[in-house]
Design a protein around this motif. Sequence first.
Motif, mmCIF file in Angstrom:
data_model
loop_
_atom_site.group_PDB
_atom_site.id
_atom_site.type_symbol
_atom_site.label_atom_id
_atom_site.label_comp_id
_atom_site.label_asym_id
_atom_site.label_seq_id
_atom_site.Cartn_x
_atom_site.Cartn_y
_atom_site.Cartn_z
ATOM 1 N N VAL A 243 0.836 -1.197 0.000
ATOM 2 C CA VAL A 243 0.000 0.000 0.000
ATOM 3 C C VAL A 243 0.870 1.247 0.000
ATOM 4 N N GLU A 244 0.240 2.352 -0.353
ATOM 5 C CA GLU A 244 0.926 3.635 -0.293
ATOM 6 C C GLU A 244 -0.053 4.714 0.124
ATOM 7 N N ARG A 245 0.506 5.756 0.734
ATOM 8 C CA ARG A 245 -0.308 6.919 1.081
ATOM 9 C C ARG A 245 -0.608 7.682 -0.202
ATOM 10 N N VAL A 246 -1.774 8.272 -0.228
ATOM 11 C CA VAL A 246 -2.154 9.058 -1.392
ATOM 12 C C VAL A 246 -2.828 10.333 -0.903
ATOM 13 N N ALA A 247 -2.474 11.440 -1.544
ATOM 14 C CA ALA A 247 -3.099 12.721 -1.213
ATOM 15 C C ALA A 247 -4.447 12.807 -1.924
ATOM 16 N N VAL A 248 -5.438 13.214 -1.182
ATOM 17 C CA VAL A 248 -6.770 13.385 -1.750
ATOM 18 C C VAL A 248 -7.092 14.877 -1.718
ATOM 19 N N PRO A 249 -7.315 15.466 -2.893
ATOM 20 C CA PRO A 249 -7.606 16.895 -2.928
ATOM 21 C C PRO A 249 -8.773 17.249 -1.997
ATOM 22 N N GLY A 250 -8.569 18.301 -1.206
ATOM 23 C CA GLY A 250 -9.615 18.765 -0.307
ATOM 24 C C GLY A 250 -9.663 18.044 1.032
ATOM 25 N N SER A 251 -8.789 17.086 1.236
ATOM 26 C CA SER A 251 -8.776 16.347 2.496
ATOM 27 C C SER A 251 -7.402 16.447 3.134
ATOM 28 N N ARG A 252 -7.408 16.635 4.451
ATOM 29 C CA ARG A 252 -6.145 16.671 5.179
ATOM 30 C C ARG A 252 -5.841 15.309 5.804
ATOM 31 N N ARG A 253 -6.727 14.362 5.628
ATOM 32 C CA ARG A 253 -6.552 13.029 6.216
ATOM 33 C C ARG A 253 -5.626 12.177 5.361
ATOM 34 N N GLY B 104 1.613 -1.551 -9.283
ATOM 35 C CA GLY B 104 2.824 -2.320 -9.530
ATOM 36 C C GLY B 104 3.151 -3.333 -8.456
ATOM 37 N N PHE B 105 2.340 -3.369 -7.399
ATOM 38 C CA PHE B 105 2.608 -4.275 -6.279
ATOM 39 C C PHE B 105 2.704 -5.721 -6.731
ATOM 40 N N TRP B 106 1.800 -6.161 -7.583
ATOM 41 C CA TRP B 106 1.760 -7.570 -7.970
ATOM 42 C C TRP B 106 3.003 -7.967 -8.748
ATOM 43 N N LEU B 107 3.464 -7.114 -9.631
ATOM 44 C CA LEU B 107 4.672 -7.414 -10.392
ATOM 45 C C LEU B 107 5.893 -7.426 -9.466
ATOM 46 N N ASP B 108 5.911 -6.516 -8.517
ATOM 47 C CA ASP B 108 7.011 -6.481 -7.556
ATOM 48 C C ASP B 108 7.036 -7.743 -6.695
ATOM 49 N N GLU B 109 5.877 -8.349 -6.488
ATOM 50 C CA GLU B 109 5.809 -9.607 -5.737
ATOM 51 C C GLU B 109 6.626 -10.683 -6.443
#
Length: 155
Positions: free
Chosen positions: A72-82, A90-95
């Motif tokens: 997983v990765e953090r993602v910025a969501v416009p309008g949210s500070r959470r 690409g996670f599956w290929l990296d596996e």
Amino acid sequence: MAEKRTARHDYADEIGAYFAGFGLPPIPGRILGWLLVCEPPHQSPEQLAEALDISRGSVSMAMRMLQSNNAVERVAVPGSRRTHWRLRPGFWLDEAAEKAKQAREWIKKAERGLDVIADAPVESRRRLEEAKEMYTFLAEQYEQIETLWHEQRKQ
């Protein structure tokens, strides 16, 4: 749980049970399952806790585990500070690359074992030789997966 149970919730539970079958904690599996089918594809810890009827602390611990495994990765969501999380592209290929790396490590371990019992009879060495052969095969196959995957996606 405020949210009505759906087939998506059942799927998340199924992935959690799958994780548990390998001796892993089920909550990271449930979260991974949820992130595979939820809308929107990014979720805040609060959304995850509510959807899966788990505590925020459980979400936090699970996300650390999933993040340390690059799932997983953090993602910025416009309008949210959470903080929001999503399945890392690409996670599956990296596996597959990680599996190749693990196979290469096992080859070294088998070689070390063969050195340890260098003077043992052939039949005693066979177990380690078989492990080395299998992991050599697996490493070679996993190392070809990225190329094969990109070729497949072009078609």
